[in-house]
Write a protein that holds these residues in place. Sequence first.
Motif, mmCIF file in Angstrom:
data_model
loop_
_atom_site.group_PDB
_atom_site.id
_atom_site.type_symbol
_atom_site.label_atom_id
_atom_site.label_comp_id
_atom_site.label_asym_id
_atom_site.label_seq_id
_atom_site.Cartn_x
_atom_site.Cartn_y
_atom_site.Cartn_z
ATOM 1 N N MET A 1 41.907 -7.129 5.216
ATOM 2 C CA MET A 1 40.967 -6.919 6.318
ATOM 3 C C MET A 1 39.999 -5.800 5.964
ATOM 4 O O MET A 1 40.329 -4.893 5.215
ATOM 5 N N TYR B 1 37.971 -2.679 7.492
ATOM 6 C CA TYR B 1 38.032 -1.818 8.658
ATOM 7 C C TYR B 1 36.747 -1.019 8.793
ATOM 8 O O TYR B 1 36.096 -0.690 7.800
ATOM 9 N N LEU B 2 36.426 -0.710 10.036
ATOM 10 C CA LEU B 2 35.198 0.017 10.322
ATOM 11 C C LEU B 2 35.219 1.419 9.743
ATOM 12 O O LEU B 2 34.202 1.936 9.309
ATOM 13 N N SER B 3 36.425 2.043 9.724
ATOM 14 C CA SER B 3 36.509 3.398 9.191
ATOM 15 C C SER B 3 36.149 3.422 7.707
ATOM 16 O O SER B 3 35.533 4.371 7.225
ATOM 17 N N MET C 1 32.343 2.949 7.483
ATOM 18 C CA MET C 1 31.607 4.157 7.858
ATOM 19 C C MET C 1 31.682 5.218 6.766
ATOM 20 O O MET C 1 30.733 5.963 6.551
ATOM 21 N N THR D 1 38.724 6.121 15.200
ATOM 22 C CA THR D 1 37.351 5.706 14.963
ATOM 23 C C THR D 1 36.926 4.788 16.104
ATOM 24 O O THR D 1 37.580 3.781 16.356
ATOM 25 N N ILE E 1 33.532 2.737 17.959
ATOM 26 C CA ILE E 1 32.119 2.354 17.951
ATOM 27 C C ILE E 1 31.806 1.796 19.328
ATOM 28 O O ILE E 1 32.464 0.857 19.798
ATOM 29 N N ALA F 1 34.807 -1.459 18.829
ATOM 30 C CA ALA F 1 35.852 -1.255 17.824
ATOM 31 C C ALA F 1 36.588 0.027 18.151
ATOM 32 O O ALA F 1 35.980 1.028 18.512
ATOM 33 N N GLU G 1 39.854 2.019 16.351
ATOM 34 C CA GLU G 1 40.850 1.965 15.278
ATOM 35 C C GLU G 1 41.619 3.278 15.206
ATOM 36 O O GLU G 1 41.035 4.351 15.329
ATOM 37 N N VAL H 1 46.242 0.381 9.616
ATOM 38 C CA VAL H 1 45.134 0.731 10.494
ATOM 39 C C VAL H 1 45.155 -0.237 11.670
ATOM 40 O O VAL H 1 44.932 -1.427 11.512
#
Lengths: 157, 174
Positions: free
Chosen positions: A146, A148-150, A153, B87, B89, B104, B106, B144
Amino acid sequence: MSPLLEKWKDYFQKPDRITRRVFVAAKGCCAIEVENLIASTYDIQRLGIDFVQDPRSASLMIVSGWIDDSFADEIIENYAYLEQDKKVVAVGICSVAANIFYTEKKIRLADLVPVASYIPGCPPRPEAMIQAILNLDVPAKKTKKMTYLSEVMKSNG
Amino acid sequence: MSIVKRGNLKNSWYLPAILSGLGITFKNMILNLFGKRKMLTLNYPEEKYEYSPRFKGSHVLTVKKDGSIRCTACMLCATNCPADCITIIASEHDDPSVEKYPIAYEIDTLRCVYCGFCEEACPVDAIRMGPEWQMPGINGANFVHDIRQLAKRPNLKGGVVSVLDEEERHKAGI
């Protein structure tokens, strides 16, 4: 197969759990939770897991607590002494991620030795450690990678 | 320093000491055989430990009665987090009464220290520390946690509904 053998089939099958001798290199407050494993409530000797004093007779190492330079040398030395099928379990976020309770440098356990299983938590429950040791025998499921947004970023800054 | 051992009648007989020691062993064995409820040892994979309701386990995002997430993306939990593991958004919502909502959310469980500061900082009771302990995983497992796992994992059975009243919250200006 004869009916007698069929009745006693379970006793001749391959066991689903492997006997493990564990060398504990525990430090910090997670060490108290690791010591709970051989105490009376979570008695892991009934599962075929035992703590030994010598890394030469162990195949699994449990590492916990924050890692500084002298402890890093100790981990690398003890990992070389372990028996074949070496496996290392990291307990607590200090050794897993070196996140907020680090002392001199941020040294993660994965920078030093290959880690088989991670146990998050500060400190984790003893059940989580038992589950992690039992899950080492189960073959890994193939999961979809997957994004991930982290991570996105971090790469974008 | 020298130790002088004088043999007397009590020390020279070793058999009563052995029998009294065996007596303790058999007493505990019989107590464990017939009083299994009082036994200290927990057969872990079969029996589970009962935790108190204030146990700080893995996080839960609460939902409204219609099933959407209660979080308003105010970023107070991410600011208050000492481990820097959250995190968020945010995005605008179609409904004009809702200011914004997270697209989002996380939590990196390998960095989280389970201190509960996010739960204390939250003004709308959107995040809670749940009753389940932290799950371990092999190398390369999914650590995560995103919204699907925080709010709609199968152990929660449809999500935790917060009792906070929506109208009172708007009157107070939160």
